[in-house]
Design a protein around this motif. Structure first.
Motif, PDB file in Angstrom:
ATOM      1  N   ALA A   1       5.442   3.650   1.482  1.00  0.00           N
ATOM      2  CA  ALA A   1       6.274   4.764   1.028  1.00  0.00           C
ATOM      3  C   ALA A   1       6.867   5.473   2.239  1.00  0.00           C
TER       4      ALA A   1
ATOM      5  N   SER B   1       8.847   5.996  -3.040  1.00  0.00           N
ATOM      6  CA  SER B   1       7.525   6.537  -3.373  1.00  0.00           C
ATOM      7  C   SER B   1       6.694   5.447  -4.040  1.00  0.00           C
ATOM      8  N   VAL B   2       5.391   5.475  -3.770  1.00  0.00           N
ATOM      9  CA  VAL B   2       4.472   4.469  -4.312  1.00  0.00           C
ATOM     10  C   VAL B   2       3.450   5.179  -5.194  1.00  0.00           C
ATOM     11  N   ASP B   3       3.266   4.657  -6.398  1.00  0.00           N
ATOM     12  CA  ASP B   3       2.365   5.302  -7.366  1.00  0.00           C
ATOM     13  C   ASP B   3       1.599   4.233  -8.121  1.00  0.00           C
TER      14      ASP B   3
ATOM     15  N   SER C   1       0.857  -1.198   0.000  1.00  0.00           N
ATOM     16  CA  SER C   1       0.000   0.000   0.000  1.00  0.00           C
ATOM     17  C   SER C   1       0.882   1.234   0.000  1.00  0.00           C
ATOM     18  N   GLU C   2       0.230   2.369  -0.057  1.00  0.00           N
ATOM     19  CA  GLU C   2       0.982   3.628  -0.027  1.00  0.00           C
ATOM     20  C   GLU C   2       1.670   3.842   1.321  1.00  0.00           C
ATOM     21  N   GLN C   3       1.272   3.063   2.339  1.00  0.00           N
ATOM     22  CA  GLN C   3       1.923   3.191   3.650  1.00  0.00           C
ATOM     23  C   GLN C   3       3.363   2.665   3.625  1.00  0.00           C
TER      24      GLN C   3
END
Length: 310
Positions: free
Chosen positions: A268, A290-292, A264-266
């Motif tokens: 990042a 970074s997560v995208d 998940s974005e967590q």
């Protein structure tokens, strides 16, 4: 005195001879000498010297016996026997027993390292021996040699210490010392003392694989942490924004890595790692992940650690 009984006969026999042993007391390294003497300086011949009932030497004309340098094993019950000539009479007699106890001149030396036998690189270490002469021989003095493995570092000196001003990894190894009194005669070695010099860890380098920008959920990421220098074992710890993800011990040094799946974005944030050994701890510079978006990956790896390097 008559020699009618067996007990009286023994006393009568032994009274004819006596064994003189010197020096008294006798210490390790002394030359132990014996002389068999007849009563009233009677002439002796065919003399036999014994220790613990075992023949040491035969002397046809009753020469003093020197058994050489004494050791603790020279202790025992000594006696002599021989022929006594009195006028035209020749008789065989035996001396009484003399108990000889060879005293230890000094115990084997013990080598110690001050302040520690596992110093940090660059710190001073002093090797010091611990022992003392018998109180009756304190005036003799001791000569001491220091050795590392099969190399002599200091040969036969009076100084009881050897100083290493700034220990390096190359100073690691097994040390020992040898002690001998002035004049020789006795030499004793200490047990081995293992010295290990610990090199502090260098600041570790953290590498993220693949590139830490533009990753999507579903990607697997490897955090590779390596300290280029430092004595093993090295404990590597991995962090995300200051919270520990886990750690791994590299027993032989080298690097360690941590594998995980971006869920998940967590995931990042700023990642760091720490390298720690017995004497120091260092932290890497942070790497930002970074997560995208999302990424479909069907063969997802098992998460966890793996050791890298030697």
């Amino acid at each position: 005195m008559t020699c009618s009984s067996r007990v009286t006969l023994f006393l009568c026999l032994t009274a004819w001879l006596s064994l003189q042993v010197w020096p008294d007391p006798v210490f390790e390294g002394d030359v132990l000498t014996q002389q068999c003497q007849g009563r009233r300086n009677a002439a002796l011949s065919q003399v036999k010297f014994h220790r613990d009932r075992k023949l040491l030497r035969f002397s046809k004309d009753n020469q003093p016996l020197s058994t050489g340098t004494a050791t603790v094993k020279s202790s025992g019950r000594y006696s002599c026997a021989g022929q006594v000539t009195s006028g035209r009479h020749v008789n065989k007699w035996a001396s009484g027993t003399v108990m000889v106890q060879v005293q230890e001149l000094f115990p084997p030396p013990v080598l110690s390292a001050i302040p520690s036998h596992e110093p940090r690189e660059g710190s001073p270490v002093t090797l010091k021996y611990q022992m003392k002469l018998h109180p009756k021989r304190l005036a003799s003095g001791l000569l001491l040699s220091f050795h590392k493995e099969d190399h002599t570092l200091q040969d036969r000196g009076l100084h009881p210490e050897l100083c290493i001003p700034a220990a390096q990894e190359g100073d690691s190894g097994r040390y020992w010392c040898e002690a001998a009194p002035e004049g020789g005669g006795v030499q004793k070695q200490s047990p081995w003392l293992e010295i290990r010099v610990w090199a502090p860890v260098s600041s570790p380098l953290l590498t993220l694989r693949p590139r830490p920008t533009g990753l999507a959920v579903g990607y697997r990421v490897e955090l590779l942490c390596e300290a280029q220098r430092g004595s093993p074992p090295i404990l590597y710890s991995f962090y995300l924004s200051g919270e520990m993800l886990g750690n791994h011990m590299a027993l032989r040094g080298g690097a360690a890595s941590f594998l995980f799946l971006v869920k998940s974005e967590q995931d990042a944030g700023n990642y760091t790692c720490k390298a720690k050994n017995r004497v120091s701890e260092e932290t890497s510079k942070p790497e930002t992940l970074s997560v995208d978006g999302y990424h479909e990956q069907h063969n997802q790896p098992t998460e966890g650690f793996k050791a890298v390097g030697t």
